[in-house]
Design an enzyme around this catalytic site. Structure first.
Site, short mmCIF file in Angstrom:
data_model
loop_
_atom_site.label_atom_id
_atom_site.label_comp_id
_atom_site.label_asym_id
_atom_site.label_seq_id
_atom_site.Cartn_x
_atom_site.Cartn_y
_atom_site.Cartn_z
N TYR A 67 26.72 38.20 98.00
CA TYR A 67 25.94 39.11 97.69
C TYR A 67 24.41 38.98 98.31
O TYR A 67 23.96 39.86 98.97
CB TYR A 67 25.85 39.15 96.17
CG TYR A 67 24.87 39.96 95.44
CD1 TYR A 67 24.44 41.50 95.73
CD2 TYR A 67 24.18 39.59 94.41
CE1 TYR A 67 23.79 42.26 95.27
CE2 TYR A 67 23.07 40.27 93.72
CZ TYR A 67 22.84 41.40 94.29
OH TYR A 67 21.82 42.35 93.78
N ASN A 115 33.22 30.27 103.43
CA ASN A 115 34.62 29.85 103.28
C ASN A 115 35.41 31.20 102.83
O ASN A 115 36.43 31.12 102.48
CB ASN A 115 34.93 28.65 102.27
CG ASN A 115 34.44 28.91 101.00
OD1 ASN A 115 34.04 29.88 100.56
ND2 ASN A 115 34.32 27.78 100.34
N ASP A 149 33.72 25.58 105.48
CA ASP A 149 33.42 25.16 104.00
C ASP A 149 31.93 24.21 104.50
O ASP A 149 32.03 23.55 105.19
CB ASP A 149 34.32 24.41 103.26
CG ASP A 149 34.10 24.15 101.99
OD1 ASP A 149 34.79 24.82 101.19
OD2 ASP A 149 33.31 23.64 101.64
N ALA A 190 25.56 29.23 99.87
CA ALA A 190 26.83 28.94 99.47
C ALA A 190 26.78 28.24 98.24
O ALA A 190 26.17 27.01 98.29
CB ALA A 190 27.71 28.31 100.50
N TYR A 231 25.62 24.85 85.97
CA TYR A 231 25.05 25.53 87.17
C TYR A 231 23.68 25.46 87.30
O TYR A 231 23.08 24.72 88.41
CB TYR A 231 25.23 27.15 87.02
CG TYR A 231 24.49 27.96 87.67
CD1 TYR A 231 24.75 27.81 89.32
CD2 TYR A 231 23.52 28.67 87.31
CE1 TYR A 231 24.04 28.68 90.20
CE2 TYR A 231 22.94 29.58 88.25
CZ TYR A 231 23.13 29.57 89.44
OH TYR A 231 22.33 30.31 90.50
N PHE A 259 15.10 34.42 89.71
CA PHE A 259 15.08 34.90 88.22
C PHE A 259 16.59 35.71 88.48
O PHE A 259 17.29 35.32 88.96
CB PHE A 259 13.73 35.47 87.78
CG PHE A 259 13.15 34.31 87.42
CD1 PHE A 259 12.76 33.26 88.15
CD2 PHE A 259 12.97 34.14 85.84
CE1 PHE A 259 12.06 32.08 87.78
CE2 PHE A 259 12.21 32.93 85.50
CZ PHE A 259 11.71 31.88 86.50
N ASN A 260 16.44 37.09 87.98
CA ASN A 260 17.75 37.77 88.20
C ASN A 260 17.97 38.56 89.12
O ASN A 260 17.27 39.80 89.27
CB ASN A 260 18.03 38.54 86.57
CG ASN A 260 18.41 37.41 85.62
OD1 ASN A 260 17.75 36.54 85.14
ND2 ASN A 260 19.78 37.56 85.29
N ILE A 286 27.98 43.05 74.90
CA ILE A 286 26.52 42.58 74.58
C ILE A 286 26.85 41.15 74.13
O ILE A 286 27.04 40.96 73.00
CB ILE A 286 25.35 43.24 73.75
CG1 ILE A 286 25.45 44.88 74.56
CG2 ILE A 286 24.04 42.58 73.50
CD1 ILE A 286 24.38 45.74 73.55
N PHE A 287 26.22 40.21 74.86
CA PHE A 287 26.58 38.90 74.59
C PHE A 287 25.41 38.13 73.47
O PHE A 287 24.55 37.52 73.89
CB PHE A 287 26.62 37.90 75.66
CG PHE A 287 27.74 38.30 76.65
CD1 PHE A 287 28.97 38.60 75.83
CD2 PHE A 287 27.60 38.30 77.82
CE1 PHE A 287 30.11 38.74 76.86
CE2 PHE A 287 28.77 38.35 78.81
CZ PHE A 287 30.04 38.80 78.31
N1 UDP Z 1 24.99 39.90 79.60
C1 UDP Z 1 25.67 40.81 78.61
N2 UDP Z 1 26.81 41.28 78.79
C2 UDP Z 1 27.44 41.04 80.00
C3 UDP Z 1 26.92 40.28 81.11
C4 UDP Z 1 25.71 39.81 80.84
O1 UDP Z 1 25.13 40.76 77.52
O2 UDP Z 1 28.45 41.60 80.30
C5 UDP Z 1 23.72 39.21 79.18
C6 UDP Z 1 23.87 37.74 79.50
O3 UDP Z 1 24.16 37.01 78.17
C7 UDP Z 1 22.39 37.39 79.67
C8 UDP Z 1 21.72 38.56 80.43
O4 UDP Z 1 22.74 39.68 80.21
O5 UDP Z 1 21.47 37.44 78.48
C9 UDP Z 1 21.77 38.45 81.95
O6 UDP Z 1 22.96 37.76 82.35
P1 UDP Z 1 23.44 37.82 83.84
O7 UDP Z 1 24.92 37.03 83.76
O8 UDP Z 1 23.28 38.96 84.34
O9 UDP Z 1 22.48 36.94 84.34
P2 UDP Z 1 21.92 35.34 84.29
O10 UDP Z 1 20.59 35.34 83.31
O11 UDP Z 1 23.09 34.62 83.25
O12 UDP Z 1 21.94 34.49 85.49
#
Ligand code: UDP
Length: 322
Positions: free
Chosen positions: A11, A32, A50, A73, A140, A168-169, A206-207
């Site tokens: 990506y 790879n 690789d 990678a 990670y 960041f994201n 939502i986690f």
């Molecule tokens: N998240 C969520 N539902 C999902 C995927 C991610 O609630 O299906 C939340 C995750 O718990 C985090 C935020 O979205 O709080 C960003 O997660 P992501 O995996 O996009 O990026 P990260 O911050 O882990 O690199």
């Protein structure tokens, strides 16, 4: 300049390769294809191999005289890294050492390394600058932080100059819709939200809604992938002009909660979404927001796509191809 991009079929690496080629760099991609895609490499040579394969690297570095390596990678899934740390330490750490050693052996002295905000763990203050304590919550983040640390030793001992960029994201994609996230199943929030809106997924989970944040969901700093790529170009120029080994945080400095991302996606797409509230995901920090003033000052970097709605609009353009 001749550049090797590891993970250039992924990506971020594929967007970077495209930008480098457009800027006139001579680029070879090493991937790879474990999580990357051949068709994501536009207008550059793809070598299927690789980073942990020393003879592959020796062959490649003998064939081409690279000025610099951009090393993308890696495995990147937080939750998987908690369940299977060995996978992360082998690929992200051990294989990276193999790559670095091949660079040293072939006298390649410039590296841009993809690092992550996951090196910090739970923030002690916000926004997070480069000197913030590093206490990764998952393997990670720790695998990336271990590489960051050994890079300063490789500079002192071997003169290998590096710039670590802590993303960041990463979000969004090529506004023209030629490139975007392809990996399935998607694991990052914005692609998953858009898949739930397009109908490719039934709902977005939502986690965790009990974090100490304004609405209980996690807050992240979403940065457009083209802004990340432009920072790499500036970092590459910095090293080429004699820049020292260092590290920069890359984000917009704005945090959005999971609920705010979902709300913005509803507005951008003008479509509904089904939401399922779930428990927390292992290894997540409540809030990660970047202080990127060092990159702005030292590199002259300025994000151009800082608006979350625009980031999501570009990602939606891509999602609609499926
Ligand atoms: N998240 C969520 N539902 C999902 C995927 C991610 O609630 O299906 C939340 C995750 O718990 C985090 C935020 O979205 O709080 C960003 O997660 P992501 O995996 O996009 O990026 P990260 O911050 O882990 O690199």
């Amino acid at each position: 300049m001749k550049i090797l991009v590891t993970g250039g079929a992924g990506y971020i690496g594929s967007h970077m390769t495209d930008m480098l080629v457009q800027k006139g760099y001579d680029v070879v991609v090493l991937d790879n294809l474990s999580t990357g895609f051949r068709e994501a490499v536009l207008n550059a040579e793809l070598v299927e191999g690789d980073i942990g394969d020393q003879s592959c690297l020796d062959g490649l570095f003998s064939k081409y005289k690279f000025d610099a390596v951009l090393h993308f990678a890696a495995f990147i899934e937080v939750e998987e890294s908690v369940a299977n740390p060995a996978k992360y330490y082998h690929n992200n750490l051990v294989n990276t050492i193999t790559l670095l050693d091949a660079m040293v052996a072939h006298n390649i002295k410039q590296l841009i390394f993809s690092s992550t905000a996951a090196v910090f763990g739970e923030p002690e203050y916000t926004p997070i600058d480069e000197v913030h304590p590093k206490q990764p919550l998952n393997s990670y983040g720790r695998s990336k932080y271990l590489v960051e640390q050994l890079l300063s030793d490789y500079d002192k001992a071997y003169g290998l100059k590096s710039i670590c960029l802590r993303y960041f994201n990463a979000a969004g994609c090529d506004p023209e819709g030629r490139l975007g996230p392809r990996h399935e199943p998607a694991t990052h929030l914005i692609p998953l939200v858009l898949q739930a809106i397009s109908g490719r997924k039934e709902a977005i989970k939502i986690f965790g809604n009990d974090y100490a944040t304004r609405d209980g969901t996690c807050i992240r700093d979403y940065i457009h992938i083209l802004d990340l790529c432009s920072a790499h170009l500036l970092a590459l120029e910095k090293l080429a002009s004699g820049g020292e080994t260092t590290v920069y945080n890359l984000g917009n400095g704005n945090g959005f909660s999971v609920l705010e991302v979902i709300e913005t996606a509803k507005q951008v797409t003008a479509k509904p979404i089904k939401v399922i509230e779930c428990g927390r995901r292992a290894g997540d920090s409540a809030e990660l927001i970047a202080d990127s003033s060092k990159a702005k000052q030292a590199l002259g970097w300025q994000p151009k796509f800082a608006d979350l709605a625009q980031i999501i609009a570009h990602a939606w353009h891509w999602e609609q191809k499926f």
